[in-house]
Enzyme design. Structure first.
Site, PDB file in Angstrom:
ATOM      1  N   GLU A   1       0.681  -1.131   0.005  1.00 34.58           N
ATOM      2  CA  GLU A   1       0.048  -0.016   0.028  1.00 34.58           C
ATOM      3  C   GLU A   1       0.894   1.351   0.000  1.00 34.58           C
ATOM      4  OE1 GLU A   1      -3.462   0.382   0.210  1.00 34.58           O
ATOM      5  OE2 GLU A   1      -3.406  -1.477  -0.390  1.00 34.58           O
TER       6      GLU A   1
ATOM      7  N   SER B   1     -53.654 -26.718  36.029  1.00 36.11           N
ATOM      8  CA  SER B   1     -53.589 -27.481  37.273  1.00 36.11           C
ATOM      9  C   SER B   1     -52.133 -27.077  37.865  1.00 36.11           C
ATOM     10  CB  SER B   1     -53.387 -29.041  37.657  1.00 36.11           C
ATOM     11  OG  SER B   1     -54.746 -29.505  37.265  1.00 36.11           O
TER      12      SER B   1
END
Length: 803
Positions: free
Chosen positions: A70, A450
């Site tokens: 780069e 229940s």
């Protein structure tokens, strides 16, 4: 003239430039990561994948590769490479086109952190000025570190730390030269040089990077040749999610977003949940296994789909096309997808996505007889080549061969919490999150039936009733406009059992006793008492149907009530998140949920060396079952104490009844766990629309639910004991594996007395059928007074008859 214009622009731009010092404190966008309490990743959310690394953590070869590819004059220029910039300007004059070029690493840092990507002369000038400022205020190493962590490298990977994981599934320090060079070639064109999208161009770019490294003297020719010839090993890797806790991860994501907004996905929060990875795995396995078993108790619905069969294809072509199609279909839960390859002499052969063939045994198809008979009646084959089916592997089914399965139409959920503070240890909101994101633990309001009775009976124990009180189990009829004029509650069996002690009524889940008990207490009184457990008031009906659990609520709300019973009477808040830290490791949120001060009446009774005492073994068979847990201070942390909402005597007695549910009642299947400290309650709603089991032992509280998302009957006999309890049992077998069995410690104000099992009254000394029952001292004194009064009245009556 041109120079004057440039100087004027620079003069006005410089004061507006951001300070480079902000780069030293800037927070990189890092996704939200969610972990179990034992450090296992369970979820990740955010658009940008990023794993920040320091300069020191970056391999030297990577730094050399980046600079070579780069900006090979990076360590020489002041932030702007005037040579490269001049070259780009000459190209502009020669061709008339603005082309990329002349950007240094420092200029790219300036652009990525502060500027847009628009290509204008003004932006380029700003970029140059920013780069010069950055170079004056930061070192080269600092600039390179910013670049390494910020640059986009394709596949949503930002920074080389994330790229190493995305492309190779490794940490940056684990990569070798060919891999590092491949990554270093990506910044120029992350899409074009992407090794996953275009391996050929990526290899060419890698060669270029390696050649530049040779030119810069960073590697020798031997290293170059070896790296150039290395195969491309890149493929797409997701961060490894070791356990399926998708419902927990989504709950956590929503919680973090509600607290921090959009920053939740960018600030790199690490969230530690209360989930235990081992228990979560057990929850997944148990829920899926038993939902699949439910399906196998009912009808096979037929193939899931069909792949078209081209009669002109030869066998190899057909096989390849099938495998390609199967590769696009994922397993759901533990069910793999396969395609019927052929049917010969009644034997079905299937093809799996990995290209293997398996033959389905006749026994594995036996459960689908009704489907088979229906197709025979219409002169249809059982299967055809190309039919898509779901299979269970031998590892999952526990059998010798592959089993035919199907995606469950039924759904279910499981949630397990620590009774001490409500921390959620496992949560599964459905068969598979991939199929349905609807979380049945937190979003499904269902009637508990229940399963709600323990709270009504606890209220009764606080309102003048004892475990020995007799309630008549006989027909009831109520006028009720909402039920076409009358309501006739019934027991599940349809039978009536006459006068029944409260202990027996809850153990056997007698509906008529529960309704009469609520009527005797008063709905208002009982409802107010039930609010102590943390249930939302709006979800508790204001009529007698409350006794039968008609008030729809979520499993998470229900388990909060059971936690109160399990921890000795303290109301705790079920919760999932324990701590949030940012990417610097600093705590930004930490839980301090109220914690039970002690598990009252639930002391561990152990011999020296940690073995259990014989206290449990000495409890006589005719004595009531007792509760379980561990007393004493639960934590040394400075933590808010949970409020006590129930007296310990009432908790002790209701827990002793719930232990009878396991030993003598509807929860008897759980006896296979071989423990004496299990307590719980089944639940089944009208027409078997919902099946529940909630229970606890040793501080672990778990609720399992089974039903259809659009409520309909689960089928005959699909009660809580059959459909939900096996899920609970399999999970608790794992959850209790390392927890010692715990014995009963009777509260000081609870006493044991012998009673007549038929009348519930105190027994005579010579009554051979007498059994033991628990009472508070005040209850026993009251019983003695009442029986004394009754005896005196009877004596006076007899005397009166004599005279």
């Amino acid at each position: 003239m041109f120079l004057a214009l440039v100087l004027t622009i620079v003069y006005f731009l410089i004061p507006q430039l951001p300070s480079a010092n902000t780069l030293q404190s800037i927070e990189l966008q890092v996704p939200l990561s969610i972990y179990s309490r034992d450090g296992v990743l369970i979820g990740e959310f955010g658009e940008q994948r990023r794993i920040p690394v320091t300069y020191a953590e970056t391999p030297q070869l990577l730094r050399d590769a980046i600079v070579a590819a780069e900006d090979n004059r990076f360590y020489l220029h002041p932030g702007v490479d005037w040579v490269g910039l001049t070259r780009a300007a000459i190209e502009l004059v020669r061709t008339g086109e603005k082309r990329q070029g002349g950007s240094t690493i420092t200029m790219q840092v300036a652009r990525n952190f502060f500027l847009t990507r628009e290509k204008t002369y003004l932006r380029k000038l700003t970029e140059i000025l920013l780069a010069l400022r950055i170079e004056r205020q930061l070192s080269k190493d600092q600039i390179l570190e910013l670049y390494i962590n910020k640059i986009f490298l394709g596949q949503r990977a930002y920074g080389f730390g994330a790229a190493a994981q995305v492309y190779y599934g490794l940490e940056l320090k684990q990569l070798e030269l060919p891999q590092l060079a491949m990554l270093a070639g990506l910044p120029k064109a992350p899409s074009s040089f992407n090794p996953i999208r275009d391996a050929g161009r990526a290899v060419q770019r890698r060669r270029y990077v390696l050649q530049r490294m040779v030119d810069d003297g960073k590697i020798g020719m031997d290293e170059f040749k070896k790296a150039v010839d290395a195969p491309t090993t890149a493929r797409l890797h997701q961060r490894k999610i070791s356990i399926d806790a998708s419902y927990a991860a989504e709950m956590t994501r929503a919680w973090v977003f509600s607290r921090f907004g959009k920053q939740a996905y960018t600030r790199g929060f690490r969230v530690e949940t209360t989930i235990d990875s081992g228990l979560q795995t057990a929850a997944n396995r148990s829920l899926r296994r038993h939902l699949i078993e439910y399906e196998r108790r009912h009808d096979y619905r037929g193939p899931e789909g069909r792949l078209e069969v081209d009669d002109l294809e030869d066998e190899l072509e057909r096989r390849a096309s099938f495998i390609d199609a199967l590769a696009k279909m994922s397993p759901i839960g533990d069910l793999l997808v396969a395609v019927v390859w052929q049917i010969r002499d009644g034997q079905v052969t299937v093809l799996l996505p990995n290209g293997q063939h398996h033959q389905l045994s006749r026994s594995s198809l036996k459960w689908s007889n009704s489907y088979w008979q229906a197709r025979q009646e219409n002169d249809q084959q059982f299967f055809q080549s190309g039919d898509l089916v779901r299979l269970l592997s031998p590892e999952v089914s526990g059998g010798d061969g592959w089993l035919l399965g199907q995606l469950p139409a039924v759904e279910g959920s499981l949630v397990s919490v620590d009774a001490a503070d409500g921390a959620i240890r496992a949560i599964n909101g459905g068969f598979a999150f991939a199929r349905s994101h609807f979380n049945r633990v937190t979003q499904a309001d269902r009637q508990p039936g229940s399963n709600f009775k323990p709270f009504i009976y606890t209220a009764a124990l606080s309102n003048g009733f004892t475990a020995a009180s007799l309630i008549n189990d006989a027909p009831l009829v109520f006028n009720d406009d909402t039920r076409k004029g009358v309501w006739r509650p019934q027991n599940y069996s349809g039978k009536f059992f006459g006068p029944t002690r409260i202990r027996v009524a809850l153990t056997k889940s007698r509906n008529l006793v529960s309704v009469r008990l609520l009527e005797a207490m008063g709905v208002y009184q009982a409802r107010e008492y039930c609010l102590r457990f943390g249930f939302p008031a709006k979800k508790l009906p204001k009529d007698l149907s409350l006794a039968l659990g008609s008030g729809a609520m979520t499993p998470l709300e229900l388990i909060g009530g059971y936690a109160v019973l399990a921890n000795g009477g303290y109301r705790v808040q079920p919760h999932l998140v324990s701590r949030v830290t940012d990417q610097k490791g600093e705590i930004v949120w930490s839980e301090n949920f109220p914690r039970a001060a002690e598990l009252v009446g639930l002391n561990a009774a152990r011999q020296e060396g940690g073995a259990l005492s014989n206290n449990l073994a000495t409890v006589q068979d005719d004595q009531p079952e007792s509760a379980v847990g561990a007393a004493g201070r639960l934590s040394d942390r400075e933590q808010e104490l949970a409020p006590r909402v129930l007296p310990e005597a009432e908790v002790f007695m209701i827990n002793s009844i719930l232990r009878d549910v396991i030993k003598k009642g509807t929860g008897r299947r759980a006896l296979r766990l071989g423990r004496n400290d299990l307590a719980g309650k089944t639940g089944t709603t009208n027409n078997q629309r919902d099946a529940w089991f909630s229970g606890f032992a040793a501080g672990v509280v778990t609720t399992a639910w089974v039903g259809f998302d659009q409520p309909r009957s689960l089928g005959k006999y699909e009660t809580g004991a059959r459909a939900a309890l096996p899920i609970w049992i399999d999970y608790m077998e794992e959850a209790l594996k390392e927890k010692p069995e715990l014995a009963l410690i009777q509260p000081a104000d609870v006493v044991t007395a012998r009673i007549d099992p038929d009348t519930g009254e105190l027994a005579e000394l010579n009554d051979k059928k007498a059994i033991f029952e628990y009472f508070t001292s005040a209850q026993l004194d009251e019983m003695k007074k009442n029986q004394q009064k009754t005896a005196e009245q009877e004596d006076r009556s007899r005397r009166a008859e004599l005279f």
